[in-house]
Design a protein around this motif. Sequence first.
Motif, PDB file in Angstrom:
ATOM      1  N   PRO A 142      42.776  27.992  30.344  1.00  0.00           N
ATOM      2  CA  PRO A 142      41.906  27.897  31.523  1.00  0.00           C
ATOM      3  C   PRO A 142      40.485  27.469  31.209  1.00  0.00           C
ATOM      4  O   PRO A 142      39.723  27.149  32.126  1.00  0.00           O
ATOM      5  N   GLU A 143      40.100  27.446  29.927  1.00  0.00           N
ATOM      6  CA  GLU A 143      38.721  27.134  29.578  1.00  0.00           C
ATOM      7  C   GLU A 143      38.550  25.769  28.934  1.00  0.00           C
ATOM      8  O   GLU A 143      37.420  25.370  28.618  1.00  0.00           O
ATOM      9  N   THR A 144      39.640  25.059  28.724  1.00  0.00           N
ATOM     10  CA  THR A 144      39.565  23.698  28.186  1.00  0.00           C
ATOM     11  C   THR A 144      40.014  22.722  29.268  1.00  0.00           C
ATOM     12  O   THR A 144      41.026  22.971  29.920  1.00  0.00           O
ATOM     13  N   PRO A 145      39.289  21.627  29.480  1.00  0.00           N
ATOM     14  CA  PRO A 145      39.733  20.657  30.484  1.00  0.00           C
ATOM     15  C   PRO A 145      41.179  20.223  30.204  1.00  0.00           C
ATOM     16  O   PRO A 145      41.538  19.930  29.057  1.00  0.00           O
ATOM     17  N   LEU A 146      41.995  20.205  31.248  1.00  0.00           N
ATOM     18  CA  LEU A 146      43.383  19.826  31.066  1.00  0.00           C
ATOM     19  C   LEU A 146      43.496  18.395  30.546  1.00  0.00           C
ATOM     20  O   LEU A 146      44.436  18.057  29.823  1.00  0.00           O
ATOM     21  N   GLU A 147      42.508  17.575  30.872  1.00  0.00           N
ATOM     22  CA  GLU A 147      42.498  16.196  30.360  1.00  0.00           C
ATOM     23  C   GLU A 147      42.425  16.186  28.827  1.00  0.00           C
ATOM     24  O   GLU A 147      43.019  15.320  28.177  1.00  0.00           O
ATOM     25  N   GLU A 148      41.700  17.142  28.252  1.00  0.00           N
ATOM     26  CA  GLU A 148      41.597  17.202  26.800  1.00  0.00           C
ATOM     27  C   GLU A 148      42.916  17.647  26.170  1.00  0.00           C
ATOM     28  O   GLU A 148      43.383  17.060  25.185  1.00  0.00           O
ATOM     29  N   THR A 149      43.517  18.690  26.743  1.00  0.00           N
ATOM     30  CA  THR A 149      44.791  19.185  26.213  1.00  0.00           C
ATOM     31  C   THR A 149      45.879  18.124  26.319  1.00  0.00           C
ATOM     32  O   THR A 149      46.619  17.865  25.354  1.00  0.00           O
ATOM     33  N   GLN A 174      49.316  23.692  37.622  1.00  0.00           N
ATOM     34  CA  GLN A 174      48.955  23.082  36.340  1.00  0.00           C
ATOM     35  C   GLN A 174      50.055  22.148  35.830  1.00  0.00           C
ATOM     36  O   GLN A 174      49.769  21.161  35.146  1.00  0.00           O
ATOM     37  N   THR A 175      51.298  22.435  36.185  1.00  0.00           N
ATOM     38  CA  THR A 175      52.392  21.528  35.838  1.00  0.00           C
ATOM     39  C   THR A 175      52.200  20.177  36.516  1.00  0.00           C
ATOM     40  O   THR A 175      52.352  19.120  35.893  1.00  0.00           O
ATOM     41  N   ARG A 176      51.877  20.205  37.786  1.00  0.00           N
ATOM     42  CA  ARG A 176      51.650  18.952  38.521  1.00  0.00           C
ATOM     43  C   ARG A 176      50.467  18.177  37.952  1.00  0.00           C
ATOM     44  O   ARG A 176      50.511  16.954  37.806  1.00  0.00           O
ATOM     45  N   GLU A 177      49.400  18.907  37.635  1.00  0.00           N
ATOM     46  CA  GLU A 177      48.212  18.250  37.086  1.00  0.00           C
ATOM     47  C   GLU A 177      48.491  17.659  35.702  1.00  0.00           C
ATOM     48  O   GLU A 177      48.069  16.537  35.389  1.00  0.00           O
ATOM     49  N   ALA A 178      49.191  18.399  34.874  1.00  0.00           N
ATOM     50  CA  ALA A 178      49.524  17.901  33.538  1.00  0.00           C
ATOM     51  C   ALA A 178      50.358  16.629  33.636  1.00  0.00           C
ATOM     52  O   ALA A 178      50.118  15.652  32.905  1.00  0.00           O
ATOM     53  N   HIS A 179      51.322  16.636  34.534  1.00  0.00           N
ATOM     54  CA  HIS A 179      52.172  15.456  34.739  1.00  0.00           C
ATOM     55  C   HIS A 179      51.331  14.264  35.184  1.00  0.00           C
ATOM     56  O   HIS A 179      51.490  13.140  34.673  1.00  0.00           O
ATOM     57  N   ARG A 180      50.416  14.483  36.120  1.00  0.00           N
ATOM     58  CA  ARG A 180      49.568  13.394  36.627  1.00  0.00           C
ATOM     59  C   ARG A 180      48.697  12.810  35.521  1.00  0.00           C
ATOM     60  O   ARG A 180      48.609  11.579  35.366  1.00  0.00           O
ATOM     61  N   ILE A 181      48.083  13.694  34.748  1.00  0.00           N
ATOM     62  CA  ILE A 181      47.170  13.232  33.698  1.00  0.00           C
ATOM     63  C   ILE A 181      47.927  12.458  32.624  1.00  0.00           C
ATOM     64  O   ILE A 181      47.502  11.370  32.199  1.00  0.00           O
ATOM     65  N   LEU A 182      49.042  12.998  32.172  1.00  0.00           N
ATOM     66  CA  LEU A 182      49.816  12.303  31.148  1.00  0.00           C
ATOM     67  C   LEU A 182      50.329  10.954  31.659  1.00  0.00           C
ATOM     68  O   LEU A 182      50.334   9.963  30.918  1.00  0.00           O
ATOM     69  N   LYS A 183      50.752  10.917  32.905  1.00  0.00           N
ATOM     70  CA  LYS A 183      51.247   9.660  33.464  1.00  0.00           C
ATOM     71  C   LYS A 183      50.151   8.601  33.451  1.00  0.00           C
ATOM     72  O   LYS A 183      50.398   7.428  33.125  1.00  0.00           O
ATOM     73  N   GLU A 184      48.929   9.003  33.792  1.00  0.00           N
ATOM     74  CA  GLU A 184      47.804   8.065  33.764  1.00  0.00           C
ATOM     75  C   GLU A 184      47.518   7.582  32.347  1.00  0.00           C
ATOM     76  O   GLU A 184      46.983   6.481  32.152  1.00  0.00           O
ATOM     77  N   GLU A 214      61.182  17.613  41.306  1.00  0.00           N
ATOM     78  CA  GLU A 214      60.553  16.534  42.077  1.00  0.00           C
ATOM     79  C   GLU A 214      59.919  15.490  41.161  1.00  0.00           C
ATOM     80  O   GLU A 214      60.011  14.283  41.414  1.00  0.00           O
ATOM     81  N   LEU A 215      59.288  15.936  40.082  1.00  0.00           N
ATOM     82  CA  LEU A 215      58.537  15.038  39.201  1.00  0.00           C
ATOM     83  C   LEU A 215      59.380  14.426  38.081  1.00  0.00           C
ATOM     84  O   LEU A 215      58.887  13.579  37.334  1.00  0.00           O
ATOM     85  N   GLY A 216      60.620  14.867  37.959  1.00  0.00           N
ATOM     86  CA  GLY A 216      61.481  14.332  36.904  1.00  0.00           C
ATOM     87  C   GLY A 216      61.199  14.922  35.538  1.00  0.00           C
ATOM     88  O   GLY A 216      61.431  14.274  34.514  1.00  0.00           O
ATOM     89  N   ILE A 217      60.723  16.174  35.520  1.00  0.00           N
ATOM     90  CA  ILE A 217      60.473  16.879  34.273  1.00  0.00           C
ATOM     91  C   ILE A 217      61.678  17.766  33.970  1.00  0.00           C
ATOM     92  O   ILE A 217      62.089  18.566  34.817  1.00  0.00           O
ATOM     93  N   GLY A 218      62.256  17.632  32.800  1.00  0.00           N
ATOM     94  CA  GLY A 218      63.352  18.510  32.421  1.00  0.00           C
ATOM     95  C   GLY A 218      62.851  19.922  32.172  1.00  0.00           C
ATOM     96  O   GLY A 218      61.644  20.152  32.015  1.00  0.00           O
ATOM     97  N   MET A 219      63.780  20.876  32.132  1.00  0.00           N
ATOM     98  CA  MET A 219      63.398  22.269  31.904  1.00  0.00           C
ATOM     99  C   MET A 219      64.336  22.902  30.887  1.00  0.00           C
ATOM    100  O   MET A 219      65.542  22.652  30.887  1.00  0.00           O
ATOM    101  N   ILE A 220      63.764  23.725  30.015  1.00  0.00           N
ATOM    102  CA  ILE A 220      64.545  24.522  29.075  1.00  0.00           C
ATOM    103  C   ILE A 220      64.029  25.949  29.151  1.00  0.00           C
ATOM    104  O   ILE A 220      62.843  26.196  28.950  1.00  0.00           O
ATOM    105  N   ALA A 221      64.900  26.881  29.495  1.00  0.00           N
ATOM    106  CA  ALA A 221      64.499  28.260  29.727  1.00  0.00           C
ATOM    107  C   ALA A 221      64.462  29.049  28.434  1.00  0.00           C
ATOM    108  O   ALA A 221      65.446  29.087  27.701  1.00  0.00           O
ATOM    109  N   PHE A 222      63.317  29.694  28.153  1.00  0.00           N
ATOM    110  CA  PHE A 222      63.306  30.630  27.041  1.00  0.00           C
ATOM    111  C   PHE A 222      63.509  32.049  27.573  1.00  0.00           C
ATOM    112  O   PHE A 222      63.250  32.337  28.744  1.00  0.00           O
ATOM    113  N   SER A 223      64.013  32.915  26.715  1.00  0.00           N
ATOM    114  CA  SER A 223      64.354  34.293  27.074  1.00  0.00           C
ATOM    115  C   SER A 223      65.290  34.374  28.280  1.00  0.00           C
ATOM    116  O   SER A 223      65.047  35.161  29.205  1.00  0.00           O
ATOM    117  N   PRO A 224      66.377  33.596  28.301  1.00  0.00           N
ATOM    118  CA  PRO A 224      67.338  33.710  29.407  1.00  0.00           C
ATOM    119  C   PRO A 224      68.049  35.063  29.417  1.00  0.00           C
ATOM    120  O   PRO A 224      68.644  35.436  30.433  1.00  0.00           O
TER     121      PRO A 224
END
Length: 345
Positions: A142-149, A174-184, A214-224
């Motif tokens: 939460p303290e680092t710009p998501l653009e940097e990460t 944050q998932t949506r934002e991360a997807h948007r930034i990486l796509k750009e 919706e965004l086409g991001i795959g998912m892998i569940a930890f601790s199922p």
Amino acid sequence: MTYRADPARYDTMQYRRSGASGLKLPVVSLGLWQNFGGTRDYPAAMEILGHAFDQGITHFDLANNYGPPAGSSEELFGQVLARDFRPYRDELIISTKAGYNMWPGPYGEWGSRKYLLASLDQSLGRMGLDYVDIFYSHRFDPETPLEETMGALAHAVKSGKALYAGISSYPEQQTREAHRILKEMGVATTIHQPSYSMINRWIEKDGTIEACGELGIGMIAFSPLAQGVLSGKYSSGRTEGTRGANPEGSLRASHIEPRVLTAVDRLAEIARARGQSMVQLALSWVLRRKEMTSALIGVRTLDQLKNNLGVLNNLTLSDEEVAAIDAATRDGQMELHPRPQGWLR
């Protein structure tokens, strides 16, 4: 004796595409979170890892802090790669992560470019690799710009040190934002790794799972298996010799309180009616969602691995069974949700 993989290793495993990408993962992947650290000797580790690969598990999931001690899981897996798995490198999906505390000082955790890229180099060194297949941001900072990460993840991919970028335990916004930034930046968000189980449904409640679909991001569940709670081993309230016995461990008292264990007892009845173990029911439930690419398991023994793999015999749940599971667990949820401090991973 030199390890030789079983020629029939791809005959029974099922594989799913990770979101909209070209990457396929086995529906059961093996994580090296807590059981492959400094206390695990090589023969015992290779017995499990070799059997996993022989059964079509091609994906092995690590992180910089996995052990204990931190780093030791990557070191052990590096030995396995050097001694036994090296001929099969192009058949393996190897992932690692950075985000939790790894070394002293202000640059040893969270999501800065400094930390993420230094950690990736260290992970590659411990495993003796030129690249990993997936590199994750292990938790939202939460303290680092998501653009940097996200810029650090994009650099890892564009420099060839990682083939795919992933995020772990990111909430819906944050998932949506991360997807948007990486796509750009010209890089796909290939995969999201959240905690998810019959008694831990935060990704449904906050919309993360729908966002990934919706965004086409795959998912892998930890601790199922909710760190073993859904195996049924805590049903009697006993914790001796388990993670529940460690007051500083990742399993907390609230995770095995009576209302949760009552739900687990009800689930055991559903599993018996299906002719499955509790473990297999838990994995079937996680994998019922079309958004879910894979379930990430953790095992201590070969028998546990074989039990997990038994899910391949019956992955289908009827609408009636899903409704029964919902009713059984309604009052037994763990109510987890990502926070800045994250789940202890």
